[in-house]
Design a protein around this motif. Structure first.
Motif, PDB file in Angstrom:
ATOM      1  N   ARG A 137      46.767 -32.186 -94.292  1.00  0.00           N
ATOM      2  CA  ARG A 137      46.788 -32.626 -92.896  1.00  0.00           C
ATOM      3  C   ARG A 137      46.186 -34.025 -92.829  1.00  0.00           C
ATOM      4  NH1 ARG A 137      47.282 -28.454 -89.052  1.00  0.00           N
ATOM      5  NH2 ARG A 137      47.119 -26.329 -89.873  1.00  0.00           N
ATOM      6  N   ILE A 138      46.499 -34.732 -91.750  1.00  0.00           N
ATOM      7  CA  ILE A 138      45.915 -36.073 -91.606  1.00  0.00           C
ATOM      8  C   ILE A 138      45.729 -36.417 -90.128  1.00  0.00           C
ATOM      9  CG2 ILE A 138      48.129 -37.301 -91.687  1.00  0.00           C
ATOM     10  CD1 ILE A 138      46.520 -39.333 -93.560  1.00  0.00           C
ATOM     11  N   ASP A 139      44.681 -37.126 -89.866  1.00  0.00           N
ATOM     12  CA  ASP A 139      44.278 -37.519 -88.521  1.00  0.00           C
ATOM     13  C   ASP A 139      45.282 -38.532 -87.947  1.00  0.00           C
ATOM     14  OD1 ASP A 139      43.048 -38.602 -86.289  1.00  0.00           O
ATOM     15  OD2 ASP A 139      41.153 -39.060 -87.304  1.00  0.00           O
ATOM     16  N   PRO A 140      45.972 -38.199 -86.872  1.00  0.00           N
ATOM     17  CA  PRO A 140      46.951 -39.134 -86.304  1.00  0.00           C
ATOM     18  C   PRO A 140      46.324 -40.405 -85.757  1.00  0.00           C
ATOM     19  CG  PRO A 140      46.640 -37.262 -84.842  1.00  0.00           C
ATOM     20  CD  PRO A 140      45.925 -36.932 -86.115  1.00  0.00           C
ATOM     21  N   VAL A 141      45.094 -40.319 -85.265  1.00  0.00           N
ATOM     22  CA  VAL A 141      44.418 -41.518 -84.755  1.00  0.00           C
ATOM     23  C   VAL A 141      44.179 -42.506 -85.890  1.00  0.00           C
ATOM     24  CG1 VAL A 141      42.371 -42.392 -83.577  1.00  0.00           C
ATOM     25  CG2 VAL A 141      43.343 -40.190 -82.908  1.00  0.00           C
ATOM     26  N   MET A 142      43.743 -41.985 -87.030  1.00  0.00           N
ATOM     27  CA  MET A 142      43.547 -42.833 -88.203  1.00  0.00           C
ATOM     28  C   MET A 142      44.868 -43.439 -88.665  1.00  0.00           C
ATOM     29  SD  MET A 142      41.902 -41.881 -91.929  1.00  0.00           S
ATOM     30  CE  MET A 142      43.311 -40.851 -92.403  1.00  0.00           C
ATOM     31  N   ALA A 143      45.928 -42.630 -88.662  1.00  0.00           N
ATOM     32  CA  ALA A 143      47.240 -43.122 -89.088  1.00  0.00           C
ATOM     33  C   ALA A 143      47.716 -44.256 -88.172  1.00  0.00           C
ATOM     34  CB  ALA A 143      48.247 -41.982 -89.093  1.00  0.00           C
ATOM     35  N   ILE A 144      47.570 -44.081 -86.875  1.00  0.00           N
ATOM     36  CA  ILE A 144      47.969 -45.129 -85.930  1.00  0.00           C
ATOM     37  C   ILE A 144      47.202 -46.414 -86.217  1.00  0.00           C
ATOM     38  CG2 ILE A 144      47.884 -45.841 -83.501  1.00  0.00           C
ATOM     39  CD1 ILE A 144      48.418 -42.878 -82.790  1.00  0.00           C
ATOM     40  N   HIS A 145      45.899 -46.277 -86.403  1.00  0.00           N
ATOM     41  CA  HIS A 145      45.049 -47.444 -86.658  1.00  0.00           C
ATOM     42  C   HIS A 145      45.497 -48.171 -87.920  1.00  0.00           C
ATOM     43  CE1 HIS A 145      41.500 -49.942 -86.558  1.00  0.00           C
ATOM     44  NE2 HIS A 145      41.140 -49.552 -87.763  1.00  0.00           N
ATOM     45  N   GLU A 146      45.736 -47.441 -88.996  1.00  0.00           N
ATOM     46  CA  GLU A 146      46.133 -48.051 -90.265  1.00  0.00           C
ATOM     47  C   GLU A 146      47.498 -48.718 -90.156  1.00  0.00           C
ATOM     48  OE1 GLU A 146      43.789 -45.057 -93.389  1.00  0.00           O
ATOM     49  OE2 GLU A 146      45.953 -44.860 -93.082  1.00  0.00           O
ATOM     50  N   ILE A 147      48.434 -48.056 -89.497  1.00  0.00           N
ATOM     51  CA  ILE A 147      49.795 -48.593 -89.393  1.00  0.00           C
ATOM     52  C   ILE A 147      49.816 -49.827 -88.489  1.00  0.00           C
ATOM     53  CG2 ILE A 147      52.142 -48.062 -88.625  1.00  0.00           C
ATOM     54  CD1 ILE A 147      51.597 -45.147 -89.564  1.00  0.00           C
ATOM     55  N   GLN A 148      49.017 -49.815 -87.444  1.00  0.00           N
ATOM     56  CA  GLN A 148      48.914 -51.007 -86.606  1.00  0.00           C
ATOM     57  C   GLN A 148      48.283 -52.166 -87.381  1.00  0.00           C
ATOM     58  OE1 GLN A 148      46.755 -49.291 -83.265  1.00  0.00           O
ATOM     59  NE2 GLN A 148      48.582 -49.405 -81.973  1.00  0.00           N
ATOM     60  N   GLN A 149      47.327 -51.867 -88.240  1.00  0.00           N
ATOM     61  CA  GLN A 149      46.708 -52.917 -89.037  1.00  0.00           C
ATOM     62  C   GLN A 149      47.697 -53.565 -90.001  1.00  0.00           C
ATOM     63  OE1 GLN A 149      43.178 -51.014 -90.760  1.00  0.00           O
ATOM     64  NE2 GLN A 149      41.912 -52.134 -89.305  1.00  0.00           N
ATOM     65  N   ALA A 150      48.753 -52.843 -90.347  1.00  0.00           N
ATOM     66  CA  ALA A 150      49.788 -53.404 -91.208  1.00  0.00           C
ATOM     67  C   ALA A 150      50.712 -54.346 -90.437  1.00  0.00           C
ATOM     68  CB  ALA A 150      50.615 -52.284 -91.836  1.00  0.00           C
ATOM     69  N   GLY A 151      50.554 -54.426 -89.120  1.00  0.00           N
ATOM     70  CA  GLY A 151      51.345 -55.329 -88.303  1.00  0.00           C
ATOM     71  C   GLY A 151      52.284 -54.649 -87.341  1.00  0.00           C
ATOM     72  N   PHE A 152      52.357 -53.327 -87.388  1.00  0.00           N
ATOM     73  CA  PHE A 152      53.298 -52.596 -86.536  1.00  0.00           C
ATOM     74  C   PHE A 152      52.769 -52.425 -85.120  1.00  0.00           C
ATOM     75  CE2 PHE A 152      54.682 -51.051 -90.740  1.00  0.00           C
ATOM     76  CZ  PHE A 152      56.053 -51.171 -90.615  1.00  0.00           C
ATOM     77  N   GLU A 153      53.707 -52.277 -84.196  1.00  0.00           N
ATOM     78  CA  GLU A 153      53.390 -51.907 -82.822  1.00  0.00           C
ATOM     79  C   GLU A 153      53.734 -50.430 -82.631  1.00  0.00           C
ATOM     80  OE1 GLU A 153      55.806 -54.383 -80.369  1.00  0.00           O
ATOM     81  OE2 GLU A 153      54.745 -56.231 -80.896  1.00  0.00           O
ATOM     82  N   LEU A 154      52.858 -49.675 -81.989  1.00  0.00           N
ATOM     83  CA  LEU A 154      53.165 -48.288 -81.644  1.00  0.00           C
ATOM     84  C   LEU A 154      54.106 -48.291 -80.448  1.00  0.00           C
ATOM     85  CD1 LEU A 154      52.739 -45.223 -81.943  1.00  0.00           C
ATOM     86  CD2 LEU A 154      50.736 -45.457 -80.446  1.00  0.00           C
ATOM     87  N   VAL A 155      55.294 -47.725 -80.634  1.00  0.00           N
ATOM     88  CA  VAL A 155      56.298 -47.704 -79.585  1.00  0.00           C
ATOM     89  C   VAL A 155      56.189 -46.440 -78.739  1.00  0.00           C
ATOM     90  CG1 VAL A 155      58.784 -47.671 -79.091  1.00  0.00           C
ATOM     91  CG2 VAL A 155      57.893 -49.082 -80.956  1.00  0.00           C
ATOM     92  N   ASP A 156      56.070 -45.285 -79.427  1.00  0.00           N
ATOM     93  CA  ASP A 156      56.104 -44.021 -78.694  1.00  0.00           C
ATOM     94  C   ASP A 156      55.655 -42.899 -79.615  1.00  0.00           C
ATOM     95  OD1 ASP A 156      56.515 -42.315 -76.586  1.00  0.00           O
ATOM     96  OD2 ASP A 156      58.686 -42.601 -76.475  1.00  0.00           O
ATOM     97  N   TYR A 157      55.364 -41.762 -79.008  1.00  0.00           N
ATOM     98  CA  TYR A 157      55.077 -40.547 -79.764  1.00  0.00           C
ATOM     99  C   TYR A 157      55.867 -39.418 -79.120  1.00  0.00           C
ATOM    100  CZ  TYR A 157      52.215 -38.792 -75.941  1.00  0.00           C
ATOM    101  OH  TYR A 157      51.800 -38.332 -74.719  1.00  0.00           O
ATOM    102  N   SER A 158      56.060 -38.341 -79.886  1.00  0.00           N
ATOM    103  CA  SER A 158      56.785 -37.195 -79.361  1.00  0.00           C
ATOM    104  C   SER A 158      55.997 -35.923 -79.631  1.00  0.00           C
ATOM    105  CB  SER A 158      58.161 -37.091 -80.029  1.00  0.00           C
ATOM    106  OG  SER A 158      58.808 -35.885 -79.656  1.00  0.00           O
ATOM    107  N   ASP A 159      56.104 -34.974 -78.707  1.00  0.00           N
ATOM    108  CA  ASP A 159      55.481 -33.670 -78.903  1.00  0.00           C
ATOM    109  C   ASP A 159      56.502 -32.637 -79.378  1.00  0.00           C
ATOM    110  OD1 ASP A 159      56.975 -33.272 -76.642  1.00  0.00           O
ATOM    111  OD2 ASP A 159      55.307 -32.652 -75.367  1.00  0.00           O
ATOM    112  N   LEU A 160      57.593 -33.106 -79.968  1.00  0.00           N
ATOM    113  CA  LEU A 160      58.619 -32.205 -80.487  1.00  0.00           C
ATOM    114  C   LEU A 160      58.044 -31.155 -81.426  1.00  0.00           C
ATOM    115  CD1 LEU A 160      61.633 -34.560 -81.327  1.00  0.00           C
ATOM    116  CD2 LEU A 160      61.753 -32.455 -79.976  1.00  0.00           C
TER     117      LEU A 160
END
Length: 255
Positions: free
Chosen positions: A200-223
């Protein structure tokens, strides 16, 4: 017809045209995904997971289109490969990158997979003695200006170095405005590593790391939100197998 009414009519017609185009693209994706899901190459072990993994809804959320050039990172046994590669086979291009030997050997000689390619074949994954997670050594994905990079339930396998390297090469491979699509099993925020949350992995940490790579968070889904997954057990435990809560995040490389 006065100027106001004429302008309104033009605007309405344009809106209907755009809406119709979007509906057509959505219909095409649906048809292609459904066709891929009924392909004989998929085994019972694949189809049994369809209801849980919701491939059509998931790929629609990410905005996949049949004419896209896409990269699937770490395709594993090829569950998603069997859907992704046929969907883009006619108009787009599918690449499998990093740990792609199994799918290439098992699938790429099958009808409908002739155009599928592997890339980043020199990537190296390894786990240090006694380490819980993998490191990753890869210079690039070997392609550029792709429309989408996807990875499903892989982010949790890597240590921080590996995760950051994966994000880095995904960013470099995408065109401006390209989409980085990531799905993984949910861990509690800031929970210390343990055997119970090993996959398992913390989604907050994942968002932070991926944004640090230069990405913008567009959306999330509860699918893939599962209310009865208490996030207490390893994803292979009987009480949660096939019913894990997963986060589904859509990022974009800035234009």
């Amino acid at each position: 017809m006065n100027l106001t009414n004429r302008t309104l009519s033009i605007f309405t017609a344009a809106s209907l045209l755009i809406s119709g185009s979007a509906f057509s693209a959505e219909s095409t994706l649906k048809e292609k995904v459904q066709a891929a899901m009924t392909n004989d190459i998929r085994q019972t072990s694949d189809t049994e997971r369809d209801e849980n993994r919701k491939p059509l809804e998931t790929l629609s959320f990410f905005g996949l289109e049949p004419d896209m050039r896409i990269v699937e990172l770490i395709p594993g046994g090829g569950w998603y490969t069997k859907i992704l590669a046929p969907v883009v086979a006619d108009e787009g291009q599918y690449y499998a990158a990093i740990g792609s030997g199994r799918v290439a050997e098992r699938l790429f000689n099958q009808p409908g997979f002739e155009k599928a390619k592997t890339t980043a074949e020199d990537a190296r994954l390894w786990r240090e003695e006694g380490a819980r997670f993998y490191s990753l050594d890869v210079e690039s994905l070997g392609v550029s200006d792709v429309d989408m990079v996807l990875t499903f339930r892989n982010y949790h396998n890597f240590n921080e170095q590996g995760r950051r390297k994966m994000n880095e090469v995904a960013f470099a491979a995408l065109k401006p405005g390209g989409i980085y699509a990531v799905v993984d099993h949910t861990a509690r925020h800031n929970e210390p590593a343990s055997n119970a949350n090993r996959r398992r992995i913390d989604p907050v940490m994942a968002i932070h790391e991926i944004q640090q790579a230069g990405f913008e968070l567009v959306d999330y889904s509860d699918l893939h939100y599962k209310e009865d997954d208490e996030l207490r057990y390893e994803v292979g435990a009987k009480s949660v197998t096939g019913n894990t809560d997963r986060w589904t995040l859509k990022f974009k490389k800035p234009e």
